[in-house]
Design an enzyme around this catalytic site. Sequence first.
Site, PDB file in Angstrom:
ATOM      1  N   HIS A  76       5.201   6.386  11.526  1.00 24.45           N
ATOM      2  CA  HIS A  76       4.697   6.201  10.158  1.00 24.45           C
ATOM      3  C   HIS A  76       3.793   7.412   9.882  1.00 24.45           C
ATOM      4  O   HIS A  76       2.567   7.300   9.861  1.00 24.45           O
ATOM      5  CB  HIS A  76       3.920   4.890  10.102  1.00 24.45           C
ATOM      6  CG  HIS A  76       3.568   4.419   8.723  1.00 24.45           C
ATOM      7  ND1 HIS A  76       3.759   5.183   7.580  1.00 24.45           N
ATOM      8  CD2 HIS A  76       3.021   3.252   8.292  1.00 24.45           C
ATOM      9  CE1 HIS A  76       3.335   4.498   6.544  1.00 24.45           C
ATOM     10  NE2 HIS A  76       2.883   3.326   6.937  1.00 24.45           N
ATOM     11  N   LYS A 117      24.841  -7.090  -0.579  1.00 22.47           N
ATOM     12  CA  LYS A 117      26.293  -7.301  -0.675  1.00 22.47           C
ATOM     13  C   LYS A 117      27.035  -6.566   0.428  1.00 22.47           C
ATOM     14  O   LYS A 117      28.256  -6.456   0.401  1.00 22.47           O
ATOM     15  CB  LYS A 117      26.796  -6.827  -2.046  1.00 22.47           C
ATOM     16  CG  LYS A 117      26.128  -7.525  -3.214  1.00 22.47           C
ATOM     17  CD  LYS A 117      26.667  -6.971  -4.525  1.00 22.47           C
ATOM     18  CE  LYS A 117      25.860  -7.468  -5.707  1.00 22.47           C
ATOM     19  NZ  LYS A 117      26.134  -6.701  -6.931  1.00 22.47           N
ATOM     20  N   ARG A 167      11.431   3.696   3.621  1.00 17.89           N
ATOM     21  CA  ARG A 167      10.952   2.771   4.661  1.00 17.89           C
ATOM     22  C   ARG A 167      12.142   1.932   5.082  1.00 17.89           C
ATOM     23  O   ARG A 167      12.893   1.421   4.234  1.00 17.89           O
ATOM     24  CB  ARG A 167       9.847   1.875   4.132  1.00 17.89           C
ATOM     25  CG  ARG A 167       9.528   0.761   5.112  1.00 17.89           C
ATOM     26  CD  ARG A 167       8.246   0.075   4.813  1.00 17.89           C
ATOM     27  NE  ARG A 167       7.105   0.915   5.146  1.00 17.89           N
ATOM     28  CZ  ARG A 167       5.867   0.450   5.227  1.00 17.89           C
ATOM     29  NH1 ARG A 167       5.616  -0.824   4.998  1.00 17.89           N
ATOM     30  NH2 ARG A 167       4.866   1.254   5.529  1.00 17.89           N
ATOM     31  N   ARG A 182       0.801  -1.218   0.000  1.00 14.41           N
ATOM     32  CA  ARG A 182       0.000   0.000   0.000  1.00 14.41           C
ATOM     33  C   ARG A 182       0.838   1.275   0.000  1.00 14.41           C
ATOM     34  O   ARG A 182       0.677   2.148  -0.833  1.00 14.41           O
ATOM     35  CB  ARG A 182      -0.834   0.043   1.286  1.00 14.41           C
ATOM     36  CG  ARG A 182      -2.289  -0.083   1.140  1.00 14.41           C
ATOM     37  CD  ARG A 182      -2.821  -0.509   2.498  1.00 14.41           C
ATOM     38  NE  ARG A 182      -2.115  -1.726   2.881  1.00 14.41           N
ATOM     39  CZ  ARG A 182      -2.547  -2.928   2.579  1.00 14.41           C
ATOM     40  NH1 ARG A 182      -3.674  -3.094   1.975  1.00 14.41           N
ATOM     41  NH2 ARG A 182      -1.843  -3.995   2.899  1.00 14.41           N
ATOM     42  N   THR A 183       1.746   1.368   0.993  1.00 16.67           N
ATOM     43  CA  THR A 183       2.478   2.626   1.170  1.00 16.67           C
ATOM     44  C   THR A 183       3.331   2.925  -0.053  1.00 16.67           C
ATOM     45  O   THR A 183       3.390   4.042  -0.543  1.00 16.67           O
ATOM     46  CB  THR A 183       3.335   2.544   2.451  1.00 16.67           C
ATOM     47  OG1 THR A 183       2.474   2.174   3.519  1.00 16.67           O
ATOM     48  CG2 THR A 183       4.005   3.861   2.773  1.00 16.67           C
TER      49      THR A 183
HETATM   50  C1  NCD Z   1       1.422  -0.569   8.411  1.00 14.74           C
HETATM   51  C2  NCD Z   1       2.933  -0.551   8.463  1.00 14.74           C
HETATM   52  O1  NCD Z   1       3.615  -0.999   7.552  1.00 14.74           O
HETATM   53  O2  NCD Z   1       3.409  -0.068   9.474  1.00 14.74           O
HETATM   54  N1  NCD Z   1       0.892  -0.759   7.138  1.00 14.74           N
HETATM   55  C3  NCD Z   1       0.898   0.215   6.200  1.00 14.74           C
HETATM   56  O3  NCD Z   1       1.786   1.035   6.117  1.00 14.74           O
HETATM   57  N2  NCD Z   1      -0.165   0.254   5.377  1.00 14.74           N
HETATM   58  C4  NCD Z   1       0.819  -1.457   9.397  1.00 14.74           C
HETATM   59  C5  NCD Z   1       1.133  -2.922   9.367  1.00 14.74           C
HETATM   60  O4  NCD Z   1       2.069  -3.381   8.722  1.00 14.74           O
HETATM   61  O5  NCD Z   1       0.411  -3.648  10.056  1.00 14.74           O
END
Ligand code: NCD
Length: 312
Positions: free
Chosen positions: A137, A87, A109, A59-60
């Site tokens: 987040h 590596k 991320r 999603r993100t």
């Molecule tokens: C969340 C995350 O990655 O922190 N999901 C997301 O970003 N849509 C929550 C999760 O992984 O449960």
Amino acid sequence: MKALSVSHLLGIKYLKNEDLELIFETATHFKEVINRPIKKVPSLRDITIANLFFENSTRTKLSFELAEKRLSADVLNFSANQSSVKKGETLEDTVNNILAMKVDMVVMRHPHPGAAHFLSNRVNSCIINAGDGTHEHPSQALLDAFSLLGKFGDLAGKRIAIVGDILHSRVALSNIYALKMLGAEVTVCAPKSLLPRHISALGVKISTNFEETLKWCDAVNMLRVQNERMDLNYFPSTREYSQNFGLTRERLLPLRKEIVVLHPGPINRGVEISSEIADSEQAIILDQVENGVAIRMAIIYLLASKLNSTIV
Ligand code: NCD
């Protein structure tokens, strides 16, 4: 033109109330744009953005990429599991190499808390934290709050419960900061083993009783059990967890009120939420996904405006 008080988006903790207002105002405009037949604006034609994902995401990652493309930015995608990180390259080296390609903005991320902060002190580019380990987040919390605003208009005095794996969740921490800033009352609810020890210092109520929490709240954000971050057993079994903390119709029916249900995804159907509730009218899970693109367009646009004053 109004501007954000920050040059990076590292966490909600570093934002002011006016920043949230500006992001929501800008996202409202972009939400209208992405519902037009032509969903694209030329604003970021001269901006190059790299999406660096050192941890899995669906999603993100897609949401940031779509937001960047809707703004006409040039986009580079990087996934650690297909790269030289395997590596032994350091984070700083990986990023510096990417930045040498004249990248203006990095969406990152990373599994380590503080990774986005670390990077912002070392590279000369704008950093957006797309989730750093169990820490923050911010874009998720902004889209959650924006979705709740869409339902309630105003969050002052609204009662919001965050339920599930609070201990391992970056969504929980960022949500707490954002919701408190917007004047909401927040309760975190989980088995004792999944509640961080000093969480009450953030001004939230704590509960281990899901039924009581549901009676109290106007909206509930159901979090996933983050099995991948668990080094030991935090509860006896998944079955027992869902019996005590799973959101089901049986739990909601006796309440005689309609609670708004959120979930950041990915959903573990039948564990923290039943399919029946996840797919019901009272769940705004897909609104969250739609709002996520508008919120990320707003974040990127506002930060890019600080890099380049010619952006309109
Ligand atoms: C969340 C995350 O990655 O922190 N999901 C997301 O970003 N849509 C929550 C999760 O992984 O449960």
